[in-house]
Design a protein around this motif. Structure first.
Motif, PDB file in Angstrom:
ATOM      1  N   CYS A   1     -58.089  52.104 -17.489  1.00 47.49           N
ATOM      2  CA  CYS A   1     -57.136  52.564 -18.516  1.00 47.49           C
ATOM      3  C   CYS A   1     -56.757  54.031 -18.299  1.00 47.49           C
ATOM      4  CB  CYS A   1     -57.747  52.381 -19.898  1.00 47.49           C
ATOM      5  SG  CYS A   1     -58.220  50.698 -20.267  1.00 47.49           S
ATOM      6  N   THR A   2     -56.670  54.426 -17.053  1.00 48.21           N
ATOM      7  CA  THR A   2     -56.357  55.808 -16.685  1.00 48.21           C
ATOM      8  C   THR A   2     -54.848  55.951 -16.449  1.00 48.21           C
ATOM      9  OG1 THR A   2     -56.731  55.092 -14.439  1.00 48.21           O
ATOM     10  CG2 THR A   2     -58.556  56.230 -15.518  1.00 48.21           C
ATOM     11  N   PRO A   3     -54.354  57.177 -16.245  1.00 46.17           N
ATOM     12  CA  PRO A   3     -52.975  57.328 -15.768  1.00 46.17           C
ATOM     13  C   PRO A   3     -52.751  56.492 -14.503  1.00 46.17           C
ATOM     14  CG  PRO A   3     -53.845  59.451 -16.453  1.00 46.17           C
ATOM     15  CD  PRO A   3     -54.996  58.477 -16.526  1.00 46.17           C
TER      16      PRO A   3
ATOM     17  N   ALA B   1     -51.621  56.687 -11.458  1.00 47.45           N
ATOM     18  CA  ALA B   1     -52.018  57.055 -10.092  1.00 47.45           C
ATOM     19  C   ALA B   1     -53.509  56.830  -9.853  1.00 47.45           C
ATOM     20  CB  ALA B   1     -51.663  58.514  -9.813  1.00 47.45           C
ATOM     21  N   LEU B   2     -54.276  56.680 -10.934  1.00 44.78           N
ATOM     22  CA  LEU B   2     -55.718  56.463 -10.774  1.00 44.78           C
ATOM     23  C   LEU B   2     -56.098  54.985 -10.848  1.00 44.78           C
ATOM     24  CD1 LEU B   2     -56.665  59.551 -12.833  1.00 44.78           C
ATOM     25  CD2 LEU B   2     -57.538  59.115 -10.537  1.00 44.78           C
ATOM     26  N   HIS B   3     -55.121  54.118 -11.108  1.00 45.61           N
ATOM     27  CA  HIS B   3     -55.461  52.685 -11.179  1.00 45.61           C
ATOM     28  C   HIS B   3     -56.070  52.214  -9.860  1.00 45.61           C
ATOM     29  CE1 HIS B   3     -52.463  51.594 -14.668  1.00 45.61           C
ATOM     30  NE2 HIS B   3     -53.289  52.568 -14.987  1.00 45.61           N
TER      31      HIS B   3
ATOM     32  N   MET C   1     -54.574  41.524 -14.786  1.00 44.97           N
ATOM     33  CA  MET C   1     -53.645  42.561 -15.238  1.00 44.97           C
ATOM     34  C   MET C   1     -53.557  42.520 -16.766  1.00 44.97           C
ATOM     35  SD  MET C   1     -52.338  44.531 -13.013  1.00 44.97           S
ATOM     36  CE  MET C   1     -51.105  45.278 -14.074  1.00 44.97           C
ATOM     37  N   ALA C   2     -53.542  43.704 -17.368  1.00 46.93           N
ATOM     38  CA  ALA C   2     -53.458  43.783 -18.839  1.00 46.93           C
ATOM     39  C   ALA C   2     -51.995  43.688 -19.279  1.00 46.93           C
ATOM     40  CB  ALA C   2     -54.098  45.078 -19.329  1.00 46.93           C
ATOM     41  N   PHE C   3     -51.378  42.547 -18.969  1.00 43.06           N
ATOM     42  CA  PHE C   3     -50.002  42.312 -19.421  1.00 43.06           C
ATOM     43  C   PHE C   3     -50.102  41.721 -20.829  1.00 43.06           C
ATOM     44  CE2 PHE C   3     -48.555  41.918 -14.759  1.00 43.06           C
ATOM     45  CZ  PHE C   3     -47.964  43.185 -14.767  1.00 43.06           C
TER      46      PHE C   3
ATOM     47  N   GLY D   1     -46.118  65.910 -19.360  1.00 38.57           N
ATOM     48  CA  GLY D   1     -47.479  65.589 -18.901  1.00 38.57           C
ATOM     49  C   GLY D   1     -47.456  64.533 -17.793  1.00 38.57           C
ATOM     50  N   TRP D   2     -48.502  63.706 -17.717  1.00 41.21           N
ATOM     51  CA  TRP D   2     -48.610  62.780 -16.579  1.00 41.21           C
ATOM     52  C   TRP D   2     -47.531  61.701 -16.597  1.00 41.21           C
ATOM     53  CZ3 TRP D   2     -49.184  57.557 -16.651  1.00 41.21           C
ATOM     54  CH2 TRP D   2     -49.744  56.955 -17.773  1.00 41.21           C
ATOM     55  N   PHE D   3     -47.111  61.244 -17.787  1.00 42.08           N
ATOM     56  CA  PHE D   3     -46.101  60.184 -17.851  1.00 42.08           C
ATOM     57  C   PHE D   3     -44.795  60.613 -17.178  1.00 42.08           C
ATOM     58  CE2 PHE D   3     -48.565  58.215 -21.349  1.00 42.08           C
ATOM     59  CZ  PHE D   3     -48.386  56.871 -21.068  1.00 42.08           C
TER      60      PHE D   3
HETATM   61  N1  LIG Z   1     -50.474  47.836 -22.382  1.00 47.61           N
HETATM   62  C1  LIG Z   1     -49.924  48.753 -23.155  1.00 47.61           C
HETATM   63  O1  LIG Z   1     -49.281  48.457 -24.168  1.00 47.61           O
HETATM   64  C2  LIG Z   1     -50.123  50.189 -22.801  1.00 47.61           C
HETATM   65  C3  LIG Z   1     -49.863  51.187 -23.763  1.00 47.61           C
HETATM   66  C4  LIG Z   1     -50.088  52.506 -23.394  1.00 47.61           C
HETATM   67  C5  LIG Z   1     -50.532  52.821 -22.117  1.00 47.61           C
HETATM   68  N2  LIG Z   1     -50.743  51.831 -21.214  1.00 47.61           N
HETATM   69  C6  LIG Z   1     -51.211  52.148 -19.852  1.00 47.61           C
HETATM   70  O2  LIG Z   1     -52.557  52.604 -19.956  1.00 47.61           O
HETATM   71  C7  LIG Z   1     -52.803  53.650 -19.035  1.00 47.61           C
HETATM   72  C8  LIG Z   1     -53.251  54.891 -19.807  1.00 47.61           C
HETATM   73  O3  LIG Z   1     -52.243  55.284 -20.702  1.00 47.61           O
HETATM   74  P1  LIG Z   1     -52.587  56.046 -22.070  1.00 47.61           P
HETATM   75  O4  LIG Z   1     -51.402  55.912 -22.953  1.00 47.61           O
HETATM   76  O5  LIG Z   1     -53.911  55.589 -22.578  1.00 47.61           O
HETATM   77  O6  LIG Z   1     -52.686  57.526 -21.517  1.00 47.61           O
HETATM   78  P2  LIG Z   1     -53.541  58.727 -22.123  1.00 47.61           P
HETATM   79  O7  LIG Z   1     -53.107  59.939 -21.415  1.00 47.61           O
HETATM   80  O8  LIG Z   1     -53.490  58.675 -23.626  1.00 47.61           O
HETATM   81  O9  LIG Z   1     -55.045  58.351 -21.741  1.00 47.61           O
HETATM   82  C9  LIG Z   1     -55.489  58.362 -20.413  1.00 47.61           C
HETATM   83  C10 LIG Z   1     -56.916  58.854 -20.422  1.00 47.61           C
HETATM   84  O10 LIG Z   1     -57.394  58.844 -19.082  1.00 47.61           O
HETATM   85  C11 LIG Z   1     -58.202  60.003 -18.909  1.00 47.61           C
HETATM   86  N3  LIG Z   1     -58.343  60.347 -17.499  1.00 47.61           N
HETATM   87  C12 LIG Z   1     -57.483  61.043 -16.710  1.00 47.61           C
HETATM   88  N4  LIG Z   1     -58.003  61.176 -15.465  1.00 47.61           N
HETATM   89  C13 LIG Z   1     -59.216  60.566 -15.489  1.00 47.61           C
HETATM   90  C14 LIG Z   1     -60.238  60.380 -14.515  1.00 47.61           C
HETATM   91  N5  LIG Z   1     -60.140  60.852 -13.269  1.00 47.61           N
HETATM   92  N6  LIG Z   1     -61.351  59.711 -14.879  1.00 47.61           N
HETATM   93  C15 LIG Z   1     -61.489  59.223 -16.141  1.00 47.61           C
HETATM   94  N7  LIG Z   1     -60.560  59.382 -17.103  1.00 47.61           N
HETATM   95  C16 LIG Z   1     -59.431  60.035 -16.779  1.00 47.61           C
HETATM   96  C17 LIG Z   1     -57.484  61.074 -19.721  1.00 47.61           C
HETATM   97  O11 LIG Z   1     -58.326  62.171 -20.029  1.00 47.61           O
HETATM   98  C18 LIG Z   1     -57.048  60.299 -20.943  1.00 47.61           C
HETATM   99  O12 LIG Z   1     -58.007  60.346 -21.985  1.00 47.61           O
HETATM  100  C19 LIG Z   1     -51.494  53.859 -18.278  1.00 47.61           C
HETATM  101  O13 LIG Z   1     -51.530  53.150 -17.079  1.00 47.61           O
HETATM  102  C20 LIG Z   1     -50.426  53.271 -19.196  1.00 47.61           C
HETATM  103  O14 LIG Z   1     -49.312  52.782 -18.494  1.00 47.61           O
HETATM  104  C21 LIG Z   1     -50.572  50.533 -21.532  1.00 47.61           C
END
Ligand SMILES: NC(=O)c1ccc[n+]([C@@H]2O[C@H](COP(=O)([O-])OP(=O)(O)OC[C@H]3O[C@@H](n4cnc5c(N)ncnc54)[C@H](O)[C@@H]3O)[C@@H](O)[C@H]2O)c1
Length: 336
Positions: free
Chosen positions: A69-71, A73-75, A118-120, A161-163
């Motif tokens: 559940c990271t940004p 690029a870290l998937h 995949m979390a679709f 930010g990262w987005f």
């Molecule tokens: N399925 C959905 O409806 C849905 C909704 C929102 C986000 N997402 C996806 O989820 C992912 C995260 O999005 P988000 O909205 O939670 O972002 P976010 O920025 O709120 O959270 C990401 C978290 O990852 C942490 N992080 C960053 N680098 C890290 C590392 N090296 N090790 C561990 N943790 C790390 C950050 O500190 C942060 O807390 C993205 O891929 C996004 O596309 C999906």
């Protein structure tokens, strides 16, 4: 007990809430580089172990499965580390920032022989599950045309930010929102292979808005694409974070030989005795986020192939990459 670890506690909190609904699952560990967010989330969900380095978390042999559940690029690095440690993985959308990373993830999963889901989440909603069953029983006939989109009037996430940083996200609203509706549409159509793509992207508002706040914005704020599928069907997709439209819209329209369908809300259009009929079908109102986690756990428990696989994620990623490539070159892109 199935023991899980979650990397990234933004959307990761929804994964945690889903796991908490499963009596045979323990959330053993959380990992995040934001220590404050990490500690608060661990307290809220009663999680014993916390890490700031995901590689360390993967060394715990008791952890069976990992939520990525990271940004974006870290998937790939996080999922591959999990597969190398023999864990099952559920990965947030998009699969990765591009198809090359995605292929490496799918390969690592194959090598590990573990589950890669995949979390679709939209596939797991009550309305979409019901429509999928209707399509499988032939209610719509052959679906030869679809239009789908997610457009916001004003809704750039994490401005600066990262987005909005391509190196971390892989792209803008197309890879963030378009991925959801494109996946849903192709899944409902039976995942036919994409063969040809034309696309355009624009960044008319984001860069200025981010500059005012001193942040980075090097992705699009609107994208559109046409995808031709190997079965002859065509899909149009559009996605935006910021555009002059009345209000946010999220829609999918499917056109088939025996009927059509659209949502939200779900409607099916057919002829009844030669007369046009609009059907409103009752469906359970369930959270896709929660149901996807229950499904992941069920797949681990019963050694089943998930409804949404890593290969499906790659399938969508190829289209996203092709739309970006077509926008960059001004030419159509063939997908081999
Ligand atoms: N399925 C959905 O409806 C849905 C909704 C929102 C986000 N997402 C996806 O989820 C992912 C995260 O999005 P988000 O909205 O939670 O972002 P976010 O920025 O709120 O959270 C990401 C978290 O990852 C942490 N992080 C960053 N680098 C890290 C590392 N090296 N090790 C561990 N943790 C790390 C950050 O500190 C942060 O807390 C993205 O891929 C996004 O596309 C999906």
């Amino acid at each position: 007990m199935i023991k899980v670890g979650i990397v990234g506690v933004g959307i990761g909190r929804l994964h945690a809430a889903g796991y908490k609904k499963c009596p045979d699952v323990e959330i053993k560990a959380l990992c995040d580089i934001n220590e404050e967010r990490l500690r608060k989330t661990a307290e809220e969900f009663g999680v014993p172990d916390v890490y700031t380095d995901y590689r360390e978390m993967m060394q715990d042999p008791e952890i069976d499965a990992v939520s990525v559940c990271t940004p974006n690029a870290l998937h790939a690095p996080v999922a591959i580390a999990a597969f190398e440690a023999g864990k099952h993985v559920i990965c947030e959308k998009p699969l990765a920032t591009n198809a090359d990373e995605g292929r490496a993830m799918v390969e690592a999963a194959k090598k590990a022989g573990t589950i890669f889901m995949m979390a679709f989440n939209n596939r797991f909603r009550g309305d979409t599950q019901l429509l999928k069953k209707c399509i499988e029983t032939g209610e719509l006939g052959e679906i030869y045309y679809a239009k789908t989109g997610w457009l916001r009037r004003k809704g750039i996430p994490g401005m600066g930010g990262w987005f909005t940083t391509k190196a971390m996200s892989g792209g803008g609203p197309l890879i963030d929102l378009g991925v959801h509706v494109l996946d849903l549409t192709l899944w409902l159509m039976g995942n036919p292979k994409p063969v040809y793509v034309v696309g355009s992207t624009y960044a008319k508002f984001g860069p200025d808005l981010a500059r005012q706040r001193g942040g980075t914005y090097d992705v699009e704020d609107l994208a559109t694409g046409m995808v031709k599928l190997e079965n002859g069907a065509t899909v149009f997709v559009e996605a935006s974070w910021h555009s002059h439209i009345q209000r946010e819209v999220i829609y999918t329209q499917l056109v088939g030989t025996k009927g059509g369908a659209e949502f939200d809300p779900l409607r099916i259009y057919k002829d009844v005795n030669g007369n046009s009929a609009d059907l409103i079908i009752q469906h359970p109102n369930v959270s896709g986020h929660e149901m996807e986690i229950l499904h992941f756990v069920e797949c681990i428990r019963e050694k089943k192939t998930p409804i949404a696989t890593g290969e499906h994620g790659l399938h969508i990623q190829l289209i996203l990459d092709a739309i970006y490539e077509s926008a960059r070159t001004g030419k159509g892109v063939e997908i081999a």
